[in-house]
Enzyme design. Structure first.
Site, PDB file in Angstrom:
ATOM      1  N   SER A  17       0.849  -1.195   0.000  1.00  0.00           N
ATOM      2  CA  SER A  17       0.000   0.000   0.000  1.00  0.00           C
ATOM      3  C   SER A  17       0.886   1.246   0.000  1.00  0.00           C
ATOM      4  O   SER A  17       1.653   1.443  -0.938  1.00  0.00           O
ATOM      5  CB  SER A  17      -0.959  -0.052   1.195  1.00  0.00           C
TER       6      SER A  17
ATOM      7  N   HIS B 220      -3.929  -0.441  -4.561  1.00  0.00           N
ATOM      8  CA  HIS B 220      -5.399  -0.586  -4.452  1.00  0.00           C
ATOM      9  C   HIS B 220      -6.023  -0.194  -5.798  1.00  0.00           C
ATOM     10  O   HIS B 220      -7.026   0.519  -5.846  1.00  0.00           O
ATOM     11  CB  HIS B 220      -5.957   0.310  -3.339  1.00  0.00           C
TER      12      HIS B 220
ATOM     13  N   GLU C 144      -5.069  -4.987  -5.092  1.00  0.00           N
ATOM     14  CA  GLU C 144      -4.958  -5.572  -3.759  1.00  0.00           C
ATOM     15  C   GLU C 144      -4.611  -7.060  -3.870  1.00  0.00           C
ATOM     16  O   GLU C 144      -4.932  -7.712  -4.866  1.00  0.00           O
ATOM     17  CB  GLU C 144      -6.269  -5.367  -2.991  1.00  0.00           C
TER      18      GLU C 144
END
Lengths: 291, 291
Positions: B136, B178, B205
């Site tokens: 992330s 994401h 993801e």
């Protein structure tokens, strides 16, 4: 359905898919160009509303096309399949110099129009040089292979798009609308990868692709047309993917076109607005900035 | 920041951006490969958690990497910039055989780590062969130019992405995470078009790009890595667009890679899983299907 044959000395009319939600009160740039292509004061425009929307859309389109100087505006009050074989409607279409298909649900449109005299006449008139425009569902239905539905996502996925036969004005492209607004790249990538022959056109709201007789399109409106070209695809995992599984699609080409940009569907080439290109020369109207 | 120089006979370690939300309880395929690359039972893994998440993420990553057989797992309890100049932390990094940067907010990460001994050591260790993974925000921060924020949309638009300097393990790519889940293609297209030198990596993801020493990446995980290549851009309206205006970007290339697919960042070429390619040969583990 396949496009109707074009006569030896003739040229197909413009095919004008619009992404929905186009400006109907201010500049009305898209409708303005459509009226000009249809003959302006000599235009005889026939509007094909989806049955359910007739009461609302009828007067609205009459106002728009009249304000923009169209000589004549008529409607085909089609509510069911049997209406499509009304010989009066065929005659109206035979005299039309411009045909406009409104929005709604494209499966309803294809289910009502498909295989009828109305669909046949639309193809024939387009082949004879008459411009045909359609917005939202009316845009989707124009191609031979039509995006009937699917889910909104950036990523392609097996089963995230539903195809159905359209009325077949062109078999060079597959069209999706409300494109950026409803996040439809994934389903268009999926559709294009099913058969890389098809160029995917993702058309934003208030935006149109004016596809000229030579298969060069020009963009008009405030959004973009995203052209997905899978013809150089080197690998796809589409055929052995499980439903919902992440897919690989290698070798895609993408062009994002804003107003004035052009794309040659035969050569698979994109051109910026300022580049000289004789093809697809749209009429220049006051206050517009297309080439 | 630029990558640290690699010694004459050496090879850079793997750079492993992960799109966030990766499986931490079942197969743990991404973490498993990271532990193997770090040395397995001989591994000395140093985790760099964002300060705010330390209490939750610390035990979790200790469990994961221990379960997967890592010899040693340590944490750098960094809460502020001054912590980063703690000589003990530099020593821990000097001994690390694998470095893992957790998620959070990438601007917080860059603001705390940027220009410190910790950032310097991460670059040096990677140049010396140590794999560095980040998830992330920890993925975003790896590149020299970092996506700091922006809005979710399929379409590119001037001003819909915010860039900031990352810690600079690589300057070949710009990373977004994401990716499909948060609809980030538009901002990655915008970022890539700012300077077409940069290849955009949009990582889903539970998906990682294992970028090997030869700049060939291999995909591991359940989603896809979307590679945006603007190097063949023929036209962009980016520099004269008004904020929010629709942009044209002509000549983009797009590859959507699922597990096992590879992409050569130097040659700008994508390869399917079954194609022979000696580069980026990840260790094969039980139950995985990479080449």
């Amino acid at each position: 359905m396949c496009p109707a044959p074009i006569e030896d000395d003739g040229k197909r009319g413009f095919i004008i898919p619009i992404g929905g939600g186009e400006d109907r009160v201010k500049e009305m740039a898209i409708h303005r160009k459509f009226v000009e292509l249809s003959g302006g004061p000599d235009a005889d425009i026939v509007v094909i509303p989806t049955a359910s929307m007739l009461e609302e859309t009828g007067p609205d389109y009459h106002r728009i096309f009249s304000e923009l100087g169209a000589g004549k505006v008529e409607f085909l009050p089609i509510a069911q399949r049997s209406d499509c074989d009304n010989p009066e409607f065929s005659e109206m279409l035979d005299n039309a110099t411009g045909i406009f298909i409104t929005g709604g649900n494209q499966l309803r449109l294809s289910a009502i129009l498909g295989g009828t005299l109305v669909a046949q006449r639309i193809r024939r008139r387009n082949a004879a040089g008459v411009p045909v425009a359609g917005t939202s569902a009316g845009a989707s239905i124009m191609s031979e292979h039509m995006v009937a539905g699917g889910s909104g996502s950036t990523a392609p996925a097996e089963g995230n798009v539903t195809l159905a036969p359209g009325i077949g004005l062109t078999n060079a492209v597959i069209i999706d609308q409300h494109f950026t607004q409803r996040n439809r790249l994934g389903r268009l990538l999926t559709a294009s990868s099913y058969n890389p022959f098809l160029i995917g056109l993702g058309i934003d709201e208030d935006t149109a692709a004016f596809i000229g007789p030579e298969n060069v399109l020009e963009v008009v409106g405030s959004g973009t047309v995203t052209v997905v070209d899978a013809s150089q695809l080197t690998h796809s995992s589409m055929w052995d993917a499980r439903p919902g599984e992440a897919l690989s699609l290698l070798g895609l080409r993408l062009d994002v076109l804003n107003e004035g940009c052009r794309y040659d569907l035969t050569a698979h080439m994109a051109y910026p607005p300022d580049e000289h290109l004789a093809l697809c020369a749209l009429p220049v109207t006051d206050g517009d900035n297309t080439a």
